[in-house]
Design an enzyme around this catalytic site. Structure first.
Site, PDB file in Angstrom:
ATOM      1  N   PRO A   1       0.808  -1.302   0.010  1.00 52.50           N
ATOM      2  CA  PRO A   1       0.125   0.081   0.019  1.00 52.50           C
ATOM      3  C   PRO A   1       0.719   1.182   0.121  1.00 52.50           C
ATOM      4  O   PRO A   1       0.555   2.345  -0.484  1.00 52.50           O
ATOM      5  CB  PRO A   1      -0.809  -0.084   1.096  1.00 52.50           C
ATOM      6  CG  PRO A   1      -0.763  -1.668   1.584  1.00 52.50           C
ATOM      7  CD  PRO A   1       0.262  -1.869   0.906  1.00 52.50           C
ATOM      8  N   ARG A   2       1.866   1.203   0.777  1.00 49.38           N
ATOM      9  CA  ARG A   2       2.732   2.396   0.859  1.00 49.38           C
ATOM     10  C   ARG A   2       3.351   2.648  -0.999  1.00 49.38           C
ATOM     11  O   ARG A   2       2.996   3.903  -1.217  1.00 49.38           O
ATOM     12  CB  ARG A   2       3.986   2.251   1.866  1.00 49.38           C
ATOM     13  CG  ARG A   2       5.008   3.491   1.863  1.00 49.38           C
ATOM     14  CD  ARG A   2       6.343   2.944   2.601  1.00 49.38           C
ATOM     15  NE  ARG A   2       7.118   2.088   1.736  1.00 49.38           N
ATOM     16  CZ  ARG A   2       8.102   2.580   1.134  1.00 49.38           C
ATOM     17  NH1 ARG A   2       7.982   3.768   0.754  1.00 49.38           N
ATOM     18  NH2 ARG A   2       8.736   1.714   0.301  1.00 49.38           N
ATOM     19  N   VAL A   3       3.645   1.935  -1.297  1.00 47.88           N
ATOM     20  CA  VAL A   3       3.986   2.067  -2.708  1.00 47.88           C
ATOM     21  C   VAL A   3       3.243   2.628  -3.466  1.00 47.88           C
ATOM     22  O   VAL A   3       3.043   3.013  -4.529  1.00 47.88           O
ATOM     23  CB  VAL A   3       5.068   0.977  -3.347  1.00 47.88           C
ATOM     24  CG1 VAL A   3       5.782   1.423  -4.755  1.00 47.88           C
ATOM     25  CG2 VAL A   3       6.474   0.997  -2.280  1.00 47.88           C
ATOM     26  N   GLY A   4       1.975   1.815  -3.413  1.00 49.33           N
ATOM     27  CA  GLY A   4       0.782   1.858  -4.128  1.00 49.33           C
ATOM     28  C   GLY A   4       0.350   3.305  -4.238  1.00 49.33           C
ATOM     29  O   GLY A   4      -0.092   4.115  -5.327  1.00 49.33           O
TER      30      GLY A   4
ATOM     31  N   GLU B   1      -3.091  -3.537  -6.900  1.00 45.83           N
ATOM     32  CA  GLU B   1      -3.198  -4.899  -6.347  1.00 45.83           C
ATOM     33  C   GLU B   1      -2.431  -4.724  -4.999  1.00 45.83           C
ATOM     34  O   GLU B   1      -0.949  -4.863  -5.035  1.00 45.83           O
ATOM     35  CB  GLU B   1      -3.010  -5.982  -7.116  1.00 45.83           C
ATOM     36  CG  GLU B   1      -3.783  -6.012  -8.323  1.00 45.83           C
ATOM     37  CD  GLU B   1      -5.044  -7.010  -7.976  1.00 45.83           C
ATOM     38  OE1 GLU B   1      -5.053  -7.838  -7.193  1.00 45.83           O
ATOM     39  OE2 GLU B   1      -5.980  -6.455  -8.590  1.00 45.83           O
TER      40      GLU B   1
ATOM     41  N   CYS C   1       0.124 -12.285  -0.974  1.00 48.35           N
ATOM     42  CA  CYS C   1      -0.842 -11.220  -0.496  1.00 48.35           C
ATOM     43  C   CYS C   1      -2.133 -11.728   0.052  1.00 48.35           C
ATOM     44  O   CYS C   1      -2.735 -10.980   0.794  1.00 48.35           O
ATOM     45  CB  CYS C   1      -0.979 -10.411  -1.574  1.00 48.35           C
ATOM     46  SG  CYS C   1      -1.506 -11.257  -3.205  1.00 48.35           S
TER      47      CYS C   1
END
Lengths: 474, 484
Positions: A196-199, A216, A250
């Site tokens: 999520p951080r890089v998302g 994703e 995941c």
């Protein structure tokens, strides 16, 4: 001409791909099918190479490599080849009274230049399955495989392009810095699998160009176990999905929620399962994977200090080995319950019944997957109705992702968008509404032209009420 | 601001907005609002845009009523789980897609169709079971005010709230966390919305704009073509996101086109357009001045009259327009129609493709092959062939842009889908654990082969597959057990 240090390494590649797209090279069904067949041949020709690379990167067994990487990718290629023409067809839609005589359809169009950023945990699957969708939809693709799964990265960079038309496909390599640079460019679609951080970083970069994205991501996937279950069956199923790929999945069950009584029954069952699966010395089992790198190994080793180790807990730095572990007496504030574990560690949190479990789950971010084990279908359905997650499986682990008729994706912090099977094709296509009217029949349009009078309004209202389909008449 | 959003979130978490009956009740209440307070709503729209009652009703209210009815009729079916096709491994299980609400949805409206562009998304958001925060455009003040006044009188006051304000308030609002944001407006702000959404990983639907091209082929009935274009272009004084922005045609057609549009304008709005009750005004001084500046240096074939006091701009057509001039650099959003001459359809296609993907594309021709080619070789949010605007009206179409004209789509069921999470669900039983032995370690080559078989094999006849699965499952388990 000097090679300036500021020269953009991607500019030429991206321009080349864009030009190819603009001349319409990738549009025909024949071309797309040829690309997909190339992908299929890549998998067949390099099967052993790929297995070896997966073993190198993640100590994956032949079973895991075949089922969760090669076969899944092959299955998607086959599915796309079988259905390509049907998926590409214009989709006719129901018409209103006013458009009865017209042609109304949705045209599926490629977006153009697509960027796929892939992760390291299923480096083949999570690269190729999106690629299948992007190619089937007629896009040009830039692939950025993970630099962390080095052996697979090498094969994707050196072998894969030979099987595809390189005027509309390129692999670019690099770490976070290069990826950041890449993201400054304009793409027509970005597909990202990762944290999520890089998302957030990817979506922020996409916003600058108004590029649509599929993200994703991940989260902590809860697994509720009811008191009325056979602990051995639950242990088998949970353990398999938890320790598959050494927990680096995941959609793996991240933590267990059950009563203290159930926990007492589960622990010996889990121990029995682990021994049956991996033997008395799991480190020497060919069926257990390894942690991808030192950084994640150290991260996971630190988590072993949370709560109390009930099963496993061993680790070996040289081997990046972590034993299949179960933790108990864990506090919610401890690190193992604060981040996605992504390793072979299973904390058990105690709750007194379904209500508490649902409350526990809903206090947290929406996960990518949610699992509920119970002999009562009411309990399972209740958890389903009162929670949210990307996907849900009752009485098993992430089997739902093997069904291509089910979309795969997250919700909330676990992601945006979805894919697999036809959903991949639709994700990488723009759905263009096309209405083709007759150039004649002008009398039918009379009511819409000014000058308007109260009589017009009355006519319109009457026509509105007389319609048999709830669409506007105008 | 944060407190307001929190209150709405708490209301959502109570679960009130989820039952089908509740959603239907709210939609029915919305319908009552539109019918009972029609006069107030029309008055607000009319004063914002100098619009006639007929236009306000036919352009905004009718579509809203249509959407509500459509939703009421179909919602009971939409909320149900949809079973999906299963494979061998899942043959005995329940596999389906369950639509679920996302949570708290933010709808940011635009000023050009200030009622429609708020209520149409709202309808779908309510139908999908969400709580909704509505932020109408501050430029259409009266509609913003009437929405804030009426919605709480008819809808649940904690689940659906209106927040009014300008740039400052909207910026504050965007710092909060939502589960979906639907924004209608321009590209610049669209980027700001998406960037704000990225901080929370909030999915967005952006209904933006662009310059919608309109190609007129030699082979067409110019009388009809020009009537249709005139209708779509000057409706709402050109302030329509899918208005034909500019015309592409062969130079030899220009004069005829100008003549016929001129005649049609007279037919629609009379000799003195300013006095026609069916002709609107520009929303505010800033846009009035902006559109005026687009006329500088242009060849005005007819029209061009303006009146700053009333923000009136006459229906205007420009000819021989140079693509490099200002009027061809931004979305016009006004009653100015440039004609850019091109030599043929190839040039037209290239012209279109050199530019950003538009929200709509129009092509007029008797030659179906030409229309097909134009569609095949360009991209746009949507297309109407031989007419304008109309693809917006069919709610079985997803309505949205592509590239810089937007992302995502809505209308009809697409709104429901946009504001739902379609959750894949697989329900298995705790029995038949024997069959699972195939997947458990220790692994062997035979397990690999069997695993692949079950994963990849397809069967056409479901019942046969079921029988076979049971048989094979037993056989496989026995065999593998035997092999040890």
């Amino acid at each position: 001409m000097d090679a300036s240090p500021w020269m953009d390494p991607f500019e030429d590649t991206l321009r080349r791909l864009r030009e190819t797209f603009q001349v319409g090279h990738t549009r025909s069904a024949e071309f797309r099918a040829a690309q997909l067949r190339g992908l299929g041949r890549f998998l067949q020709d390099n099967k052993q190479l790929l297995h070896d690379a997966l073993a190198q990167d993640l100590h994956k067994s032949a079973f895991e490599s075949e089922l969760s990487e090669v076969a899944i990718s092959q299955g998607e290629v086959n599915l796309a080849l079988r259905n390509l023409r049907a998926w590409m067809k214009d989709e006719h839609v129901p018409k209103s009274l006013a458009t009865q005589l017209d042609s109304a359809f949705i045209r599926k169009e490629p977006f153009g230049l697509v960027l796929i950023i892939a992760p390291w945990n299923y480096p083949l699957n999570l690269t190729l399955v999106p690629l299948v969708g992007a190619l089937a939809a007629g896009n040009c693709v830039v692939l950025k495989p993970s630099e962390i799964s080095k052996s697979i990265e090498k094969i994707l960079a050196e072998e894969l392009p030979r099987y595809l038309d390189q005027s509309c496909f390129a692999v670019v390599l690099g770490g976070p810095q290069e990826t950041g640079q890449l993201l400054e460019h304009r793409f027509d679609y970005i597909f990202f699998t990762g944290s999520p951080r890089v998302g957030k970083i990817v979506m922020t970069a996409a916003a600058k160009h108004l590029t649509p994205v599929t993200l994703e991501l991940g989260g902590k996937n809860p697994c509720y176990v009811d008191d009325n279950c056979d602990p051995q069956i639950v242990a088998n199923r949970v353990a398999w999905f938890r320790y598959f790929n050494a927990g680096q999945t995941c959609v793996a069950p991240d933590y267990l929620l059950c009563s203290p009584e159930m926990q007492e029954r589960l622990l010996p069952a889990l121990q029995s399962t682990i021994t049956r699966f991996y033997g008395d010395d799991p480190q020497s089992s060919p069926n257990l994977g390894r942690i991808i790198n030192q950084k994640h190994f150290q991260r996971l080793r630190a988590l072993l200090g949370c709560g109390r180790v009930a099963i496993g807990g061993q680790s070996d730095e040289h081997d990046r080995y972590i034993a299949p572990t179960v933790l108990v007496d864990v506090q919610e504030a401890e690190p193992v319950m604060q981040e996605e574990i992504f390793g072979p560690i299973l904390p058990i949190m105690n709750v007194r019944g379904v209500d508490e479990a649902i409350e526990f789950i809903n206090r947290r971010e929406k996960p990518l997957a949610l699992f509920a084990f119970s002999n009562s279908s009411q309990v399972v359905k209740r958890i389903l109705a009162q929670t949210s997650s990307g996907g849900f499986c009752g009485n098993d682990g992430f089997m739902h992702i093997t069904l291509a008729s089910l979309p795969f994706g997250g919700v909330g912090a676990s992601g945006i968008g979805r894919y697999h099977g036809k959903f991949s094709f639709d994700t990488f296509s723009h759905h263009r509404a096309c209405l083709l009217r007759s150039p004649g029949m002008e009398k039918l349009n009379a009511i819409r032209y000014p000058p308007h009078s109260p009589r017009h309004l009355r006519k319109l209202v009457v026509a509105m009420e007389a319609r048999d389909c709830s669409c506007t008449l105008l | 601001m944060e407190r307001e959003v929190q209150r709405v979130r708490q209301a959502f978490l109570s679960g009130r907005s989820r039952p089908l009956r509740f959603r239907l009740q709210q939609l029915e209440a919305l319908r009552r609002m539109v019918q009972e307070r029609e006069k107030d709503i029309l008055a607000a729209i009319c004063s914002d845009l100098c619009k006639s009652e007929f236009n306000a009703y036919s352009q905004e209210v009718i579509s809203v009523l249509g959407e509500i009815d459509f939703m009421l009729e179909n919602l009971p079916e939409w909320v149900t789980a949809k079973p999906v096709k299963k494979n061998l491994l899942t043959m005995l299980d329940e596999a389906y897609l369950q639509p679920q609400p996302l949570g708290v949805v933010l709808i940011i409206g635009a000023w050009n169709y200030p009622f429609l562009l708020i209520i149409q998304p709202l309808i779908g958001a309510i139908a999908a079971g969400n709580a909704v925060i509505i932020k109408p455009s501050e430029l259409s003040e009266n509609t913003a005010t009437i929405l804030a006044k009426l919605l709480p009188q008819y809808l649940d006051q904690d689940l659906y709230i209106v927040i009014n304000g300008g740039v400052e308030e909207t910026t504050e609002l965007l710092k909060q966390r939502f589960d979906h944001i639907l924004y209608t407006g321009n590209t610049t702000v669209g980027k700001i919305v998406m960037e704000a959404a990225a901080k929370h990983l909030t999915p967005v639907t952006l209904e933006l704009g662009g310059k919608s091209p309109c190609y007129i082929d030699k082979d067409c009935d110019l009388d009809i073509v020009c009537r249709r274009i005139t209708w779509g272009k000057y409706m709402n004084c050109g302030q329509t996101c899918i208005a034909p922005d500019y015309i592409l045609c062969e130079a030899s057609l220009q004069n005829q086109i100008v003549q016929k549009i001129k005649e049609t304008v007279k037919e629609f709005y009379g000799e003195n357009v300013k006095e026609s009750p069916d002709y609107e005004r520009i929303i505010n001084r800033r846009h009035f001045k902006r559109i005026l500046s687009l006329l500088e240096g242009q060849k005005i074939a007819f029209g061009g009259e303006t009146d700053e006091a009333t923000r009136y701009i006459a229906p205007t057509v420009l000819t021989d327009v140079d693509p490099k001039t200002k009027v061809m650099q931004e979305e016009i959003f006004g009653p100015v129609l440039p004609i850019v001459p091109v030599n043929n359809v190839d040039e037209a296609i290239n012209f279109i493709n050199e530019r950003e993907k538009p929200l709509a594309l129009y092509v007029f021709s008797h030659n179906n092959k030409l229309i097909k080619r134009m569609i095949d070789e360009t991209s746009s949010g949507g297309v109407t062939g031989n007419d304008v605007i109309m693809h917006f009206m069919l709610n079985s179409f997803p309505f949205g842009g592509v590239g810089s004209s937007g992302m995502g789509a809505y209308h009809g069921k697409h709104t429901f889908d946009t504001f739902s999470h379609q959750r894949p669900c697989l329900l298995k039983s705790l029995k038949r654990e024997g069959a699972n032995k195939l997947r458990y370690p220790p692994n062997s080559q035979s397990k690999v082969d069997w695993g692949k078989f079950f994963l990849l094999k397809r069967f056409n006849k479901e019942k046969l597959g079921l029988l076979l699965l049971t048989f094979l499952g037993i056989v496989a388990a026995v065999l593998v057990k035997g092999l040890g």
